[in-house]
Design a protein around this motif. Structure first.
Motif, mmCIF file in Angstrom:
data_model
loop_
_atom_site.group_PDB
_atom_site.id
_atom_site.type_symbol
_atom_site.label_atom_id
_atom_site.label_comp_id
_atom_site.label_asym_id
_atom_site.label_seq_id
_atom_site.Cartn_x
_atom_site.Cartn_y
_atom_site.Cartn_z
ATOM 1 N N LEU A 134 0.824 -1.201 0.000
ATOM 2 C CA LEU A 134 0.000 0.000 0.000
ATOM 3 C C LEU A 134 0.863 1.257 0.000
ATOM 4 N N ARG A 135 2.017 1.196 0.656
ATOM 5 C CA ARG A 135 2.958 2.319 0.600
ATOM 6 C C ARG A 135 3.448 2.532 -0.828
ATOM 7 N N VAL A 136 3.802 1.428 -1.491
ATOM 8 C CA VAL A 136 4.267 1.523 -2.875
ATOM 9 C C VAL A 136 3.156 2.086 -3.757
ATOM 10 N N GLU A 137 1.935 1.583 -3.593
ATOM 11 C CA GLU A 137 0.813 2.069 -4.386
ATOM 12 C C GLU A 137 0.577 3.560 -4.136
ATOM 13 N N SER A 138 0.724 3.981 -2.887
ATOM 14 C CA SER A 138 0.541 5.396 -2.553
ATOM 15 C C SER A 138 1.585 6.252 -3.251
ATOM 16 N N VAL A 139 2.828 5.780 -3.271
ATOM 17 C CA VAL A 139 3.897 6.521 -3.942
ATOM 18 C C VAL A 139 3.618 6.640 -5.440
ATOM 19 N N LEU A 140 3.170 5.547 -6.056
ATOM 20 C CA LEU A 140 2.877 5.560 -7.487
ATOM 21 C C LEU A 140 1.752 6.544 -7.807
ATOM 22 N N LEU A 141 0.688 6.513 -7.022
ATOM 23 C CA LEU A 141 -0.422 7.441 -7.228
ATOM 24 C C LEU A 141 0.026 8.878 -6.975
ATOM 25 N N ALA A 142 0.809 9.080 -5.915
ATOM 26 C CA ALA A 142 1.280 10.431 -5.598
ATOM 27 C C ALA A 142 2.117 11.000 -6.741
ATOM 28 N N THR A 147 1.984 15.613 -11.016
ATOM 29 C CA THR A 147 2.151 16.247 -12.330
ATOM 30 C C THR A 147 0.992 17.172 -12.654
ATOM 31 N N ARG A 148 -0.018 17.204 -11.815
ATOM 32 C CA ARG A 148 -1.235 17.973 -12.104
ATOM 33 C C ARG A 148 -1.228 19.305 -11.386
ATOM 34 N N GLY A 149 -1.494 20.344 -12.147
ATOM 35 C CA GLY A 149 -1.650 21.665 -11.572
ATOM 36 C C GLY A 149 -0.326 22.359 -11.357
ATOM 37 N N PRO A 150 -0.322 23.669 -11.364
ATOM 38 C CA PRO A 150 0.907 24.428 -11.130
ATOM 39 C C PRO A 150 1.384 24.256 -9.694
ATOM 40 N N GLY A 151 2.670 23.944 -9.537
ATOM 41 C CA GLY A 151 3.244 23.785 -8.202
ATOM 42 C C GLY A 151 2.549 22.736 -7.379
ATOM 43 N N ALA A 152 2.236 21.604 -7.979
ATOM 44 C CA ALA A 152 1.470 20.569 -7.274
ATOM 45 C C ALA A 152 2.180 20.086 -6.023
ATOM 46 N N GLY A 153 3.518 19.996 -6.063
ATOM 47 C CA GLY A 153 4.269 19.585 -4.874
ATOM 48 C C GLY A 153 4.041 18.133 -4.521
ATOM 49 N N HIS A 154 4.447 17.762 -3.315
ATOM 50 C CA HIS A 154 4.286 16.380 -2.867
ATOM 51 C C HIS A 154 2.818 16.083 -2.588
ATOM 52 N N ARG A 155 2.392 14.841 -2.946
ATOM 53 C CA ARG A 155 0.994 14.462 -2.759
ATOM 54 C C ARG A 155 0.869 13.077 -2.136
ATOM 55 N N LEU A 156 1.848 12.691 -1.324
ATOM 56 C CA LEU A 156 1.807 11.363 -0.723
ATOM 57 C C LEU A 156 0.652 11.237 0.266
ATOM 58 N N ARG A 157 0.451 12.233 1.108
ATOM 59 C CA ARG A 157 -0.643 12.152 2.085
ATOM 60 C C ARG A 157 -1.990 12.099 1.365
ATOM 61 N N LEU A 158 -2.132 12.870 0.323
ATOM 62 C CA LEU A 158 -3.365 12.839 -0.464
ATOM 63 C C LEU A 158 -3.582 11.453 -1.048
ATOM 64 N N ALA A 159 -2.540 10.871 -1.628
ATOM 65 C CA ALA A 159 -2.658 9.532 -2.219
ATOM 66 C C ALA A 159 -3.037 8.509 -1.163
ATOM 67 N N GLU A 160 -2.429 8.602 0.008
ATOM 68 C CA GLU A 160 -2.741 7.657 1.083
ATOM 69 C C GLU A 160 -4.206 7.771 1.502
ATOM 70 N N LEU A 161 -4.709 8.985 1.603
ATOM 71 C CA LEU A 161 -6.109 9.172 2.003
ATOM 72 C C LEU A 161 -7.063 8.666 0.929
ATOM 73 N N ILE A 162 -6.737 8.902 -0.336
ATOM 74 C CA ILE A 162 -7.587 8.409 -1.420
ATOM 75 C C ILE A 162 -7.664 6.890 -1.378
ATOM 76 N N LEU A 163 -6.510 6.227 -1.225
ATOM 77 C CA LEU A 163 -6.514 4.763 -1.183
ATOM 78 C C LEU A 163 -7.205 4.237 0.074
ATOM 79 N N THR A 164 -7.096 4.968 1.182
ATOM 80 C CA THR A 164 -7.814 4.572 2.405
ATOM 81 C C THR A 164 -9.318 4.586 2.155
ATOM 82 N N LEU A 165 -9.805 5.645 1.515
ATOM 83 C CA LEU A 165 -11.233 5.758 1.235
ATOM 84 C C LEU A 165 -11.683 4.685 0.243
ATOM 85 N N LEU A 166 -10.873 4.439 -0.789
ATOM 86 C CA LEU A 166 -11.245 3.452 -1.803
ATOM 87 C C LEU A 166 -11.259 2.037 -1.240
#
Length: 363
Positions: A134-142, A147-166
């Motif tokens: 799940l950590r690996v999957e979160s990194v891949l999604l993050a 790549t989306r949006g200007p200055g998207a920055g790190h999105r690991l926490r966002l990816a983890e929350l999305i996968l938690t909900l899914l």
């Protein structure tokens, strides 16, 4: 010609076994299905089944992986990726949620439809591996979301929350079919992208990681290996970092990705001591790769490559002895101009090797 005929015969036998197994698992569920029943349905001997698959668990995982590949085979590559973060997160969630069991599905059929390995790895080692995956999957999604949006920055926490909900929605669908609206779940995943999440990453323990050892060794990478996420060949040309991780150390992929220089190629070589765990790694990461490929253009897909190092070819090339490989293995090398210039082993090895240029200088 004889060799080609044998290869075709073996492929047909394997396909017949997978078809029979899928039917048995759908009708009876994993617990009540036997290898003998699968052999009878395929009109083969029990030995023929075991010559292709080591056991029932391996066969079940093979059925799930075959389903993932079949589902992805006819999927067109997206011409464009959603331009901003919220619609990209929502689109990924919508694709992932397509696997949810239908209200009329039986428990067995629902688990197959959702590609769920539930109940197959209930021991501590299996649970640790699933947590690392799940950590690996979160990194891949993050990486894709970043790549989306200007200055998207790190999105690991966002990816983890999305996968938690899914995964929560998936678990509920398995025990309470018909509960929840997948569209609303996808919308909620999109709205998570607007949440004020703390994305800082500076673990204090990294300050205690031993520096990598400087060296100047030849780098002789193995022949073509396959990235299990994309199904494409994983090349090893140019500068980069190769990280060897046992199945219990998969969570260290976060350190590897966050520590690697932007232009370094990063390859994760996963070593396993149990072939069924290797099959689980293939299943979960191929599934994640297929979901990402339906939403993100190829240029927006994750840059990290993951290789299942079944034969220890890559870990051996990286200097990790075959006898020392275990589920707790963590080792890494830094490559510059076709040579290994730094090595590290033990906890934090990925970070130590990836940042070694700060201590040893570039070649």
């Amino acid at each position: 010609m004889a060799r080609l005929t044998r290869a075709r015969l073996q492929a047909r036998t394997r396909a017949a076994i997978l078809t029979a197994a899928a039917t048995e698992f759908t009708e009876r569920g994993y617990a009540d299905t036997t290898v003998d029943r699968i052999a009878d349905r395929a009109e083969l001997t029990r030995g023929a089944v075991y010559s292709n698959f080591p056991g029932k668990r391996a066969l079940y995982l093979a059925v799930l992986l075959d389903s993932v590949h079949r589902a992805a085979a006819g999927t067109p590559v997206p011409k464009t990726t959603p331009e901003t973060l919220e619609p990209a997160a929502k689109a990924f969630a919508a694709v992932w949620l397509e696997r949810l069991p239908l209200a009329g599905d039986s428990t067995a059929a629902g688990r197959l439809r959702s590609w769920s390995p539930a109940g197959l790895f209930d021991d501590d080692a299996g649970r640790t591996t699933l947590g690392g995956l799940l950590r690996v999957e979160s990194v891949l999604l993050a990486q894709a979301l970043e790549t989306r949006g200007p200055g998207a920055g790190h999105r690991l926490r966002l990816a983890e929350l999305i996968l938690t909900l899914l995964h929560g929605a998936g678990d509920l669908a398995a025990v309470a079919p018909g509960f929840g609206d997948p569209l609303e779940v996808a919308n909620a995943c999109g709205r998570l992208a607007t949440a004020d999440l703390v994305e800082e990453w500076n673990p204090p323990y990294l300050g205690f990681v031993a520096p990598a050892l400087a060296c100047d060794d030849p780098w002789s990478p193995p022949g073509p290996l396959v990235d299990v996420v994309t199904g494409q060949p994983a090349g090893f040309g140019g500068d980069g970092v190769v990280v060897v991780l046992g199945s219990a150390r998969l969570g260290s992929v976060v350190e590897a990705v966050r520590s690697a220089r932007p232009h370094d190629a990063l390859t994760i070589a996963v070593t396993v001591t149990d072939p069924d765990v290797g099959a689980l790694v293939r299943l979960r990461l191929a599934d994640m790769g297929a979901c990402l490929a339906r939403v993100f253009e190829p240029v927006r897909l994750p840059s990290v490559r993951v290789v299942l190092d079944d034969d220890r070819e890559l870990s051996t090339a990286a200097g990790v002895g075959r006898a020392s490989v275990s589920d707790q293995t963590e080792a890494a090398i830094l490559i510059r101009d076709g040579a290994v210039v730094a090595r590290a082993e033990g906890r934090g090895a990925a970070h130590a090797a990836a940042t070694a240029q700060l201590r040893t200088g570039s070649r």
